[in-house]
Design a protein around this motif. Sequence first.
Motif, PDB file in Angstrom:
ATOM      1  N   ILE A   7       0.844  -1.213   0.000  1.00 56.44           N
ATOM      2  CA  ILE A   7       0.000   0.000   0.000  1.00 56.44           C
ATOM      3  C   ILE A   7       0.871   1.252   0.000  1.00 56.44           C
ATOM      4  O   ILE A   7       0.610   2.205  -0.734  1.00 56.44           O
ATOM      5  N   LEU A   8       1.921   1.250   0.799  1.00 56.69           N
ATOM      6  CA  LEU A   8       2.828   2.400   0.840  1.00 56.69           C
ATOM      7  C   LEU A   8       3.514   2.602  -0.512  1.00 56.69           C
ATOM      8  O   LEU A   8       3.615   3.733  -1.005  1.00 56.69           O
ATOM      9  N   THR A   9       3.955   1.513  -1.132  1.00 60.69           N
ATOM     10  CA  THR A   9       4.594   1.608  -2.451  1.00 60.69           C
ATOM     11  C   THR A   9       3.616   2.161  -3.480  1.00 60.69           C
ATOM     12  O   THR A   9       3.960   3.037  -4.279  1.00 60.69           O
ATOM     13  N   MET A  10       2.382   1.651  -3.453  1.00 62.46           N
ATOM     14  CA  MET A  10       1.370   2.128  -4.391  1.00 62.46           C
ATOM     15  C   MET A  10       1.041   3.606  -4.154  1.00 62.46           C
ATOM     16  O   MET A  10       0.898   4.377  -5.103  1.00 62.46           O
ATOM     17  N   THR A  11       0.973   4.003  -2.901  1.00 61.10           N
ATOM     18  CA  THR A  11       0.681   5.398  -2.570  1.00 61.10           C
ATOM     19  C   THR A  11       1.808   6.318  -3.030  1.00 61.10           C
ATOM     20  O   THR A  11       1.556   7.366  -3.629  1.00 61.10           O
ATOM     21  N   LEU A  12       3.057   5.926  -2.762  1.00 59.51           N
ATOM     22  CA  LEU A  12       4.193   6.731  -3.229  1.00 59.51           C
ATOM     23  C   LEU A  12       4.221   6.808  -4.750  1.00 59.51           C
ATOM     24  O   LEU A  12       4.499   7.863  -5.326  1.00 59.51           O
ATOM     25  N   SER A  13       3.911   5.700  -5.405  1.00 57.05           N
ATOM     26  CA  SER A  13       3.854   5.691  -6.877  1.00 57.05           C
ATOM     27  C   SER A  13       2.811   6.677  -7.369  1.00 57.05           C
ATOM     28  O   SER A  13       3.070   7.474  -8.280  1.00 57.05           O
ATOM     29  N   ALA A  14       1.642   6.643  -6.769  1.00 50.11           N
ATOM     30  CA  ALA A  14       0.556   7.545  -7.178  1.00 50.11           C
ATOM     31  C   ALA A  14       0.937   9.005  -6.946  1.00 50.11           C
ATOM     32  O   ALA A  14       0.667   9.868  -7.798  1.00 50.11           O
ATOM     33  N   LEU A  15       1.568   9.278  -5.817  1.00 49.58           N
ATOM     34  CA  LEU A  15       1.989  10.658  -5.537  1.00 49.58           C
ATOM     35  C   LEU A  15       3.045  11.128  -6.537  1.00 49.58           C
ATOM     36  O   LEU A  15       2.983  12.262  -7.028  1.00 49.58           O
ATOM     37  N   LEU A  16       4.001  10.266  -6.851  1.00 48.37           N
ATOM     38  CA  LEU A  16       5.033  10.639  -7.823  1.00 48.37           C
ATOM     39  C   LEU A  16       4.436  10.808  -9.221  1.00 48.37           C
ATOM     40  O   LEU A  16       4.835  11.711  -9.963  1.00 48.37           O
ATOM     41  N   ILE A  17       3.483   9.969  -9.586  1.00 46.89           N
ATOM     42  CA  ILE A  17       2.806  10.130 -10.876  1.00 46.89           C
ATOM     43  C   ILE A  17       2.074  11.469 -10.906  1.00 46.89           C
ATOM     44  O   ILE A  17       2.146  12.203 -11.896  1.00 46.89           O
ATOM     45  N   GLY A  20       4.535  14.111 -11.365  1.00 46.05           N
ATOM     46  CA  GLY A  20       5.015  14.043 -12.735  1.00 46.05           C
ATOM     47  C   GLY A  20       4.021  14.595 -13.746  1.00 46.05           C
ATOM     48  O   GLY A  20       4.412  15.129 -14.783  1.00 46.05           O
ATOM     49  N   ILE A  21       2.740  14.474 -13.465  1.00 48.04           N
ATOM     50  CA  ILE A  21       1.711  15.026 -14.352  1.00 48.04           C
ATOM     51  C   ILE A  21       1.609  16.534 -14.176  1.00 48.04           C
ATOM     52  O   ILE A  21       1.477  17.281 -15.144  1.00 48.04           O
ATOM     53  N   VAL A  22       1.706  16.993 -12.944  1.00 49.56           N
ATOM     54  CA  VAL A  22       1.508  18.416 -12.657  1.00 49.56           C
ATOM     55  C   VAL A  22       2.701  19.280 -13.072  1.00 49.56           C
ATOM     56  O   VAL A  22       2.522  20.381 -13.590  1.00 49.56           O
ATOM     57  N   ILE A  23       3.912  18.801 -12.884  1.00 44.59           N
ATOM     58  CA  ILE A  23       5.100  19.616 -13.177  1.00 44.59           C
ATOM     59  C   ILE A  23       5.100  20.179 -14.601  1.00 44.59           C
ATOM     60  O   ILE A  23       5.290  21.377 -14.781  1.00 44.59           O
ATOM     61  N   PRO A  24       4.868  19.364 -15.643  1.00 50.83           N
ATOM     62  CA  PRO A  24       4.878  19.951 -16.990  1.00 50.83           C
ATOM     63  C   PRO A  24       3.764  20.982 -17.205  1.00 50.83           C
ATOM     64  O   PRO A  24       3.887  21.863 -18.052  1.00 50.83           O
ATOM     65  N   LEU A  62       5.516   6.362 -17.201  1.00 54.70           N
ATOM     66  CA  LEU A  62       4.271   6.337 -17.978  1.00 54.70           C
ATOM     67  C   LEU A  62       3.328   7.461 -17.532  1.00 54.70           C
ATOM     68  O   LEU A  62       2.690   8.112 -18.365  1.00 54.70           O
ATOM     69  N   GLY A  63       3.277   7.707 -16.236  1.00 52.60           N
ATOM     70  CA  GLY A  63       2.431   8.792 -15.720  1.00 52.60           C
ATOM     71  C   GLY A  63       2.895  10.166 -16.164  1.00 52.60           C
ATOM     72  O   GLY A  63       2.075  11.025 -16.508  1.00 52.60           O
ATOM     73  N   THR A  64       4.204  10.385 -16.181  1.00 53.11           N
ATOM     74  CA  THR A  64       4.701  11.690 -16.622  1.00 53.11           C
ATOM     75  C   THR A  64       4.472  11.884 -18.120  1.00 53.11           C
ATOM     76  O   THR A  64       4.250  13.004 -18.574  1.00 53.11           O
ATOM     77  N   VAL A  78       5.835  14.426 -26.445  1.00 54.41           N
ATOM     78  CA  VAL A  78       5.148  13.343 -25.721  1.00 54.41           C
ATOM     79  C   VAL A  78       5.870  12.016 -25.954  1.00 54.41           C
ATOM     80  O   VAL A  78       6.085  11.249 -25.008  1.00 54.41           O
ATOM     81  N   LEU A  79       6.288  11.760 -27.185  1.00 47.01           N
ATOM     82  CA  LEU A  79       7.032  10.525 -27.470  1.00 47.01           C
ATOM     83  C   LEU A  79       8.389  10.518 -26.785  1.00 47.01           C
ATOM     84  O   LEU A  79       8.851   9.463 -26.322  1.00 47.01           O
ATOM     85  N   ARG A  80       9.023  11.685 -26.704  1.00 43.46           N
ATOM     86  CA  ARG A  80      10.283  11.760 -25.958  1.00 43.46           C
ATOM     87  C   ARG A  80      10.037  11.427 -24.492  1.00 43.46           C
ATOM     88  O   ARG A  80      10.826  10.717 -23.865  1.00 43.46           O
ATOM     89  N   ALA A  81       8.939  11.901 -23.937  1.00 42.33           N
ATOM     90  CA  ALA A  81       8.597  11.580 -22.548  1.00 42.33           C
ATOM     91  C   ALA A  81       8.359  10.073 -22.399  1.00 42.33           C
ATOM     92  O   ALA A  81       8.786   9.461 -21.418  1.00 42.33           O
ATOM     93  N   PHE A  82       7.714   9.470 -23.390  1.00 38.45           N
ATOM     94  CA  PHE A  82       7.477   8.023 -23.355  1.00 38.45           C
ATOM     95  C   PHE A  82       8.793   7.244 -23.362  1.00 38.45           C
ATOM     96  O   PHE A  82       8.901   6.190 -22.740  1.00 38.45           O
ATOM     97  N   SER A  83       9.812   7.788 -24.021  1.00 38.02           N
ATOM     98  CA  SER A  83      11.113   7.109 -24.061  1.00 38.02           C
ATOM     99  C   SER A  83      11.772   7.039 -22.684  1.00 38.02           C
ATOM    100  O   SER A  83      12.719   6.276 -22.481  1.00 38.02           O
ATOM    101  N   HIS A  84      11.263   7.778 -21.728  1.00 39.38           N
ATOM    102  CA  HIS A  84      11.809   7.750 -20.370  1.00 39.38           C
ATOM    103  C   HIS A  84      11.660   6.374 -19.730  1.00 39.38           C
ATOM    104  O   HIS A  84      12.400   6.029 -18.807  1.00 39.38           O
ATOM    105  N   VAL A  85      10.706   5.589 -20.233  1.00 43.35           N
ATOM    106  CA  VAL A  85      10.537   4.233 -19.722  1.00 43.35           C
ATOM    107  C   VAL A  85      11.838   3.438 -19.895  1.00 43.35           C
ATOM    108  O   VAL A  85      12.184   2.622 -19.043  1.00 43.35           O
ATOM    109  N   ILE A  86      12.575   3.719 -20.962  1.00 44.14           N
ATOM    110  CA  ILE A  86      13.814   2.981 -21.238  1.00 44.14           C
ATOM    111  C   ILE A  86      14.848   3.232 -20.148  1.00 44.14           C
ATOM    112  O   ILE A  86      15.351   2.301 -19.514  1.00 44.14           O
ATOM    113  N   TRP A  87      15.198   4.509 -19.920  1.00 47.92           N
ATOM    114  CA  TRP A  87      16.237   4.769 -18.920  1.00 47.92           C
ATOM    115  C   TRP A  87      15.741   4.523 -17.506  1.00 47.92           C
ATOM    116  O   TRP A  87      16.526   4.161 -16.626  1.00 47.92           O
TER     117      TRP A  87
END
Length: 192
Positions: A7-17, A20-24, A62-64, A78-87
């Motif tokens: 639950i903590l991992t999922m919550t931290l993931s959601a907060l970081l997503i 990541g959505i809000v910053i741009p 993926l969220g960002t 947007v595609l450049r952002a998707f490439s972030h999955v690689i690194w």
Amino acid sequence: MNTHKKILTMTLSALLIAVGIVIPMISPIKVQIGPMSFTLASHVAIMIALFISPKVSIAVALGTTLGFLLAGFPDVVVLRAFSHVIWASIGGYYIIKHSDLFQSPIKTLAFNLAIATIHAIAEMIIVIPFYYGAGMDLQAFCYMVFGLVGLGTIVHSSVDFIISLIVWKALSQNTSISNISTVKKVYLIKNA
């Protein structure tokens, strides 16, 4: 992993997503020159996720990407952002095998540069189809792909990584967060 940690991992993931959505969308520092966009701290959520686990870093990448899409950035961005999955994947799995990496500022710097280089290569590959044969001469093409995107991404990624280290140093002081993370502690200077 017990239920509380999940639950903590999922919550931290959601907060970081969410971050990541809000910053741009709200970052006051956004510069776009051709295929290159510089949004200060746009990689910070993914980089913090690297310290938690590869799965979290992939989810946040993926969220960002969704954040850049919702913010109305052009397809190439947007595609450049998707490439972030690689690194994010490569970095996350590398950290699992080398979790002591952040105990040495030199190793941390080397990791930063390696991830930034992978990041840049992935983004250059994304932009090539958009600009190859688009009527620009070879010099302009090389400037766009290798200069703006390649070198620009290395600098931008490195700056965001430094911000991430500072934020993670504070977050990792929380025992609950440290207990679910691959990286327990970072040393910004030797033995500090």
